[in-house]
Structure formats: C-alpha cells, structure tokens
Design a protein around this motif. Sequence first.
Motif, PDB file in Angstrom:
ATOM      1  N   SER A   1       0.829  -1.212   0.000  1.00 43.02           N
ATOM      2  CA  SER A   1       0.000   0.000   0.000  1.00 43.02           C
ATOM      3  C   SER A   1       0.857   1.253   0.000  1.00 43.02           C
ATOM      4  CB  SER A   1      -0.952   0.006   1.204  1.00 43.02           C
ATOM      5  OG  SER A   1      -0.279   0.348   2.402  1.00 43.02           O
ATOM      6  N   ALA A   2       1.988   1.235   0.734  1.00 41.31           N
ATOM      7  CA  ALA A   2       2.880   2.390   0.749  1.00 41.31           C
ATOM      8  C   ALA A   2       3.507   2.617  -0.620  1.00 41.31           C
ATOM      9  CB  ALA A   2       3.967   2.200   1.805  1.00 41.31           C
ATOM     10  N   LEU A   3       3.928   1.531  -1.267  1.00 42.84           N
ATOM     11  CA  LEU A   3       4.498   1.650  -2.609  1.00 42.84           C
ATOM     12  C   LEU A   3       3.446   2.140  -3.604  1.00 42.84           C
ATOM     13  CD1 LEU A   3       6.677  -1.584  -2.759  1.00 42.84           C
ATOM     14  CD2 LEU A   3       7.528   0.775  -2.867  1.00 42.84           C
ATOM     15  N   ALA A   4       2.242   1.601  -3.526  1.00 46.50           N
ATOM     16  CA  ALA A   4       1.184   2.023  -4.442  1.00 46.50           C
ATOM     17  C   ALA A   4       0.839   3.490  -4.252  1.00 46.50           C
ATOM     18  CB  ALA A   4      -0.048   1.148  -4.236  1.00 46.50           C
ATOM     19  N   TYR A   5       0.837   3.946  -3.010  1.00 46.74           N
ATOM     20  CA  TYR A   5       0.609   5.359  -2.709  1.00 46.74           C
ATOM     21  C   TYR A   5       1.715   6.219  -3.307  1.00 46.74           C
ATOM     22  CZ  TYR A   5       0.786   9.579   0.239  1.00 46.74           C
ATOM     23  OH  TYR A   5       0.870  10.870   0.698  1.00 46.74           O
ATOM     24  N   ALA A   6       2.963   5.768  -3.184  1.00 44.90           N
ATOM     25  CA  ALA A   6       4.099   6.567  -3.642  1.00 44.90           C
ATOM     26  C   ALA A   6       4.188   6.630  -5.166  1.00 44.90           C
ATOM     27  CB  ALA A   6       5.395   5.999  -3.066  1.00 44.90           C
ATOM     28  N   VAL A   7       3.968   5.524  -5.859  1.00 45.13           N
ATOM     29  CA  VAL A   7       4.088   5.531  -7.323  1.00 45.13           C
ATOM     30  C   VAL A   7       2.849   6.086  -7.995  1.00 45.13           C
ATOM     31  CG1 VAL A   7       5.691   3.594  -7.266  1.00 45.13           C
ATOM     32  CG2 VAL A   7       3.265   3.162  -7.721  1.00 45.13           C
ATOM     33  N   GLY A   8       1.722   6.095  -7.280  1.00 41.80           N
ATOM     34  CA  GLY A   8       0.508   6.679  -7.802  1.00 41.80           C
ATOM     35  C   GLY A   8      -0.139   5.870  -8.912  1.00 41.80           C
ATOM     36  N   PRO A   9      -1.274   6.334  -9.395  1.00 45.43           N
ATOM     37  CA  PRO A   9      -2.031   5.569 -10.393  1.00 45.43           C
ATOM     38  C   PRO A   9      -1.330   5.434 -11.733  1.00 45.43           C
ATOM     39  CG  PRO A   9      -3.025   7.727 -10.032  1.00 45.43           C
ATOM     40  CD  PRO A   9      -1.992   7.548  -8.967  1.00 45.43           C
TER      41      PRO A   9
ATOM     42  N   ALA B   1      -6.296  -5.684  -1.662  1.00 44.34           N
ATOM     43  CA  ALA B   1      -6.161  -5.092  -2.995  1.00 44.34           C
ATOM     44  C   ALA B   1      -7.534  -4.788  -3.592  1.00 44.34           C
ATOM     45  CB  ALA B   1      -5.371  -6.032  -3.902  1.00 44.34           C
ATOM     46  N   GLU B   2      -8.502  -5.670  -3.365  1.00 41.10           N
ATOM     47  CA  GLU B   2      -9.863  -5.423  -3.841  1.00 41.10           C
ATOM     48  C   GLU B   2     -10.495  -4.238  -3.112  1.00 41.10           C
ATOM     49  OE1 GLU B   2     -11.642  -9.181  -3.149  1.00 41.10           O
ATOM     50  OE2 GLU B   2     -10.582 -10.169  -4.807  1.00 41.10           O
ATOM     51  N   LEU B   3     -10.191  -4.094  -1.824  1.00 40.73           N
ATOM     52  CA  LEU B   3     -10.677  -2.958  -1.047  1.00 40.73           C
ATOM     53  C   LEU B   3     -10.135  -1.647  -1.627  1.00 40.73           C
ATOM     54  CD1 LEU B   3     -12.237  -2.147   1.585  1.00 40.73           C
ATOM     55  CD2 LEU B   3     -10.041  -2.311   2.771  1.00 40.73           C
ATOM     56  N   TRP B   4      -8.855  -1.634  -1.969  1.00 45.60           N
ATOM     57  CA  TRP B   4      -8.266  -0.422  -2.560  1.00 45.60           C
ATOM     58  C   TRP B   4      -8.879  -0.125  -3.929  1.00 45.60           C
ATOM     59  CZ3 TRP B   4      -2.878  -2.975  -1.709  1.00 45.60           C
ATOM     60  CH2 TRP B   4      -2.629  -3.053  -0.336  1.00 45.60           C
ATOM     61  N   ARG B   5      -9.152  -1.179  -4.674  1.00 37.68           N
ATOM     62  CA  ARG B   5      -9.740  -0.995  -6.002  1.00 37.68           C
ATOM     63  C   ARG B   5     -11.129  -0.374  -5.895  1.00 37.68           C
ATOM     64  NH1 ARG B   5      -9.209  -5.906  -7.405  1.00 37.68           N
ATOM     65  NH2 ARG B   5      -7.032  -5.661  -8.007  1.00 37.68           N
ATOM     66  N   SER B   6     -11.914  -0.839  -4.909  1.00 41.78           N
ATOM     67  CA  SER B   6     -13.288  -0.348  -4.783  1.00 41.78           C
ATOM     68  C   SER B   6     -13.354   1.027  -4.127  1.00 41.78           C
ATOM     69  CB  SER B   6     -14.125  -1.351  -3.986  1.00 41.78           C
ATOM     70  OG  SER B   6     -13.642  -1.478  -2.653  1.00 41.78           O
TER      71      SER B   6
ATOM     72  N   LEU C   1     -10.564   3.291  -3.568  1.00 43.53           N
ATOM     73  CA  LEU C   1      -9.617   4.291  -4.054  1.00 43.53           C
ATOM     74  C   LEU C   1      -9.489   4.305  -5.570  1.00 43.53           C
ATOM     75  CD1 LEU C   1      -6.739   3.603  -1.482  1.00 43.53           C
ATOM     76  CD2 LEU C   1      -8.549   5.326  -1.312  1.00 43.53           C
ATOM     77  N   ASP C   2     -10.182   3.373  -6.220  1.00 41.61           N
ATOM     78  CA  ASP C   2     -10.079   3.230  -7.675  1.00 41.61           C
ATOM     79  C   ASP C   2      -8.647   2.916  -8.091  1.00 41.61           C
ATOM     80  OD1 ASP C   2     -11.236   3.081 -10.191  1.00 41.61           O
ATOM     81  OD2 ASP C   2     -10.841   5.193 -10.643  1.00 41.61           O
ATOM     82  N   TRP C   3      -7.950   2.145  -7.264  1.00 42.61           N
ATOM     83  CA  TRP C   3      -6.583   1.742  -7.582  1.00 42.61           C
ATOM     84  C   TRP C   3      -6.617   0.519  -8.490  1.00 42.61           C
ATOM     85  CZ3 TRP C   3      -2.976   1.807  -2.659  1.00 42.61           C
ATOM     86  CH2 TRP C   3      -2.658   3.136  -2.352  1.00 42.61           C
ATOM     87  N   ALA C   4      -6.077   0.674  -9.684  1.00 41.92           N
ATOM     88  CA  ALA C   4      -5.973  -0.447 -10.602  1.00 41.92           C
ATOM     89  C   ALA C   4      -4.518  -0.799 -10.877  1.00 41.92           C
ATOM     90  CB  ALA C   4      -6.683  -0.108 -11.914  1.00 41.92           C
ATOM     91  N   HIS C   5      -3.601  -0.228 -10.091  1.00 42.60           N
ATOM     92  CA  HIS C   5      -2.172  -0.383 -10.397  1.00 42.60           C
ATOM     93  C   HIS C   5      -1.450  -1.337  -9.453  1.00 42.60           C
ATOM     94  CE1 HIS C   5      -2.395   2.829  -7.420  1.00 42.60           C
ATOM     95  NE2 HIS C   5      -1.084   2.787  -7.224  1.00 42.60           N
ATOM     96  N   VAL C   6      -2.208  -2.146  -8.692  1.00 46.51           N
ATOM     97  CA  VAL C   6      -1.612  -3.157  -7.821  1.00 46.51           C
ATOM     98  C   VAL C   6      -1.993  -4.544  -8.344  1.00 46.51           C
ATOM     99  CG1 VAL C   6      -1.549  -4.144  -5.504  1.00 46.51           C
ATOM    100  CG2 VAL C   6      -1.676  -1.655  -5.796  1.00 46.51           C
ATOM    101  N   VAL C   7      -0.989  -5.376  -8.558  1.00 45.99           N
ATOM    102  CA  VAL C   7      -1.204  -6.746  -9.023  1.00 45.99           C
ATOM    103  C   VAL C   7      -0.629  -7.708  -7.997  1.00 45.99           C
ATOM    104  CG1 VAL C   7      -0.622  -8.461 -10.774  1.00 45.99           C
ATOM    105  CG2 VAL C   7      -1.172  -6.120 -11.460  1.00 45.99           C
ATOM    106  N   VAL C   8      -1.417  -8.689  -7.567  1.00 46.72           N
ATOM    107  CA  VAL C   8      -0.965  -9.709  -6.624  1.00 46.72           C
ATOM    108  C   VAL C   8      -0.538 -10.951  -7.405  1.00 46.72           C
ATOM    109  CG1 VAL C   8      -1.646 -11.234  -4.734  1.00 46.72           C
ATOM    110  CG2 VAL C   8      -2.474  -8.856  -4.791  1.00 46.72           C
ATOM    111  N   ASP C   9       0.703 -11.381  -7.184  1.00 49.01           N
ATOM    112  CA  ASP C   9       1.208 -12.604  -7.812  1.00 49.01           C
ATOM    113  C   ASP C   9       1.426 -13.635  -6.699  1.00 49.01           C
ATOM    114  OD1 ASP C   9       2.330 -14.534  -9.399  1.00 49.01           O
ATOM    115  OD2 ASP C   9       3.747 -13.200 -10.397  1.00 49.01           O
TER     116      ASP C   9
END
Length: 315
Positions: A111-119, A140-145, A147-155
């Motif tokens: 979440s910190a990395l996603a916040y820093a790199v932005g959408p 990740a689904e919570l952030w998507r719903s 914050l509209d974050w689509a830039h995090v991928v879980v592998d």
Amino acid sequence: MRSMGAGISMVESFTLRVSDEIPPFFVRPEYLYRPSQLGRRVWRQLNKSTSTRLVTLPWGVPLLVEPEEFIGGNIWRTGVYDLIVLEALIRLADPGELALDVGANIGLMTSALAYAVGPTGHVISFEPHPDLVRRLQRNAELWRSRLDWAHVVVDPVALSDSEAKASLTMPADFAKNRGRATLEPGCPGEGLTVSTKTLDGVLGTDQFVGVIKIDVEGHERSVLTGATNSLSSGQVRDILFEEYNKYPTPVTRLLEAQGYQIFGLRKNIFAPRLTPSSKLGMSLVTERTANYLATRDPLRAARRLTSMGWQALRG
C-alpha cells in the motif's frame, strides 16, 4: 563521472548526527507525529478485538488487519509496522515507477508503494502463502473499490533462484506471527508446496524498477541470485532488505559486486538515519537495526532519506 569515493563523502555529509535513542511508548514517532494514535491505542487496549478490523493507514489507505496477530496487532496499536521501511519506500519511490513487494504478507508495504508511485505507476506484490494471499487480495480489492486503484497486481508465488516448486515452512508460532514463513531449508515446522519464479523471469530485459522491498526470512540471497541479470544491467535502482548477520554477508557481497552501495537504516524520534557501510565498523547489525538499503544512486538516496520528519506519519 563522479568517483565513488567522492560520492560517498558527500553521502556522509548528509547523514544526521542526532541521537539514535528512541524513548519508549508515547514519545515514539508513531505517537509524537500522530497524537491521535495514542488515544486509539488506549481505547483499543481497553476494548480488545479478536476479529478482523479495518484501519486507515496514515497515508489514507484502508487495510484489513488481525489485531491478535503480530503484524496486524502492531498496525492496530501504532497505525504502522516497521516504520523505517515504510518511510524509505515512500521517500524513494517516484510517481509512475514500477515497484515490487517481495514477501508482501497482507499488503502494508504494498500500500505504501502504491501510494508513492501513484495511479500512473505499477506495483507487483509477491506472496506465496495461500492464507496470506487471500488476505492480500482482499485488501487489494478494497483499494480498487474505495480508491479506484488499478495499479496493484498480486502474484501468488515466491521469488527465488529458479522457476520451480519449493517447500514453504511455517514455524510453530506462525499463527501468532504470519511473517515468519521461509523457503530456507532445514527450518523446523509444517511445510507446504508453493510455486517460485525468478526476478529475471518476471522483469525480462526491458523493465526498470525503482524500488524493491524484500522480506523473505533469510531467503534474500536466493531472490537476488535469481535477479543477477536485472541487477547487473542496472534495471533496479533501490533495494530494501533485512540482514541479521555480520557485515560483509553473502547478500551484501552479491549486491556490492553488482555496483550497489549498502546503507544501514535506523529510526530516531525526528527522522530516519542513513549510515554508509564504511561507517558501520565490523558489523551492519545493532540490537535495533536489521533494515538496509542497497542503491545504485547513493546521493539521491541520501537526499531523500535524511531530511527531517516522517512522511509516512503525515496523515
């Protein structure tokens, strides 16, 4: 071209000369910079919870945690966990970059990395343990719903030195601290089979990574061995990792051989402290410190990491 020696001298000039001592409890940075968190801690201590809880991290991101588990409990009480690493990630990652979280657990560092790199950026979050993968994906689904974050991928794999199957071992206290599973052989505990990839295989030859965080309970060298091509070609700028052994270690030797400068990371009340390996004597390790930075750009890292304050606690 500036010589490495001159660069390190300039880095040393950035290093803070303030006390390393962290007074206990209410004057910790987590409370000094966020006084409201102290009130939350008192209330939460009086009203203990055993169920999954939703917290809002200081940078405004929601996270589901388990208050009775070690990492989740720390976040529940202090608002964060491993503050110095969070701070380094937020300061070092730039908008639009690719960042990797290797050993992501429930997704705090992601979440910190996603916040820093932005959408406009991209974060790949690697976590092999099935239960933690479910929790990570739920966040990740919570952030998507929300914050509209689509830039995090879980592998849902582990990174190592080969693409294969491996045994992930959980020690006896894993239920209380879900950050302790390891791929290192010979560790006692229950094992399960997981898939592994190499970082070279993930990145190929044309992707640049701004920041990688690696927390894999002693398997760091194998992860980096699987990234030899990416490291030697300069595709990775900054690497945050844990190291509990005396310097130099197999991990630090590998990174230094690929052109990285090693720094110790430590927190005090007012700011991070960045210490070049040349100033750490015979050991990189102190009782309070196991977090380190390997960087291809030491001057940039020094400028980013030695200014006063805690960006991760700004709220």
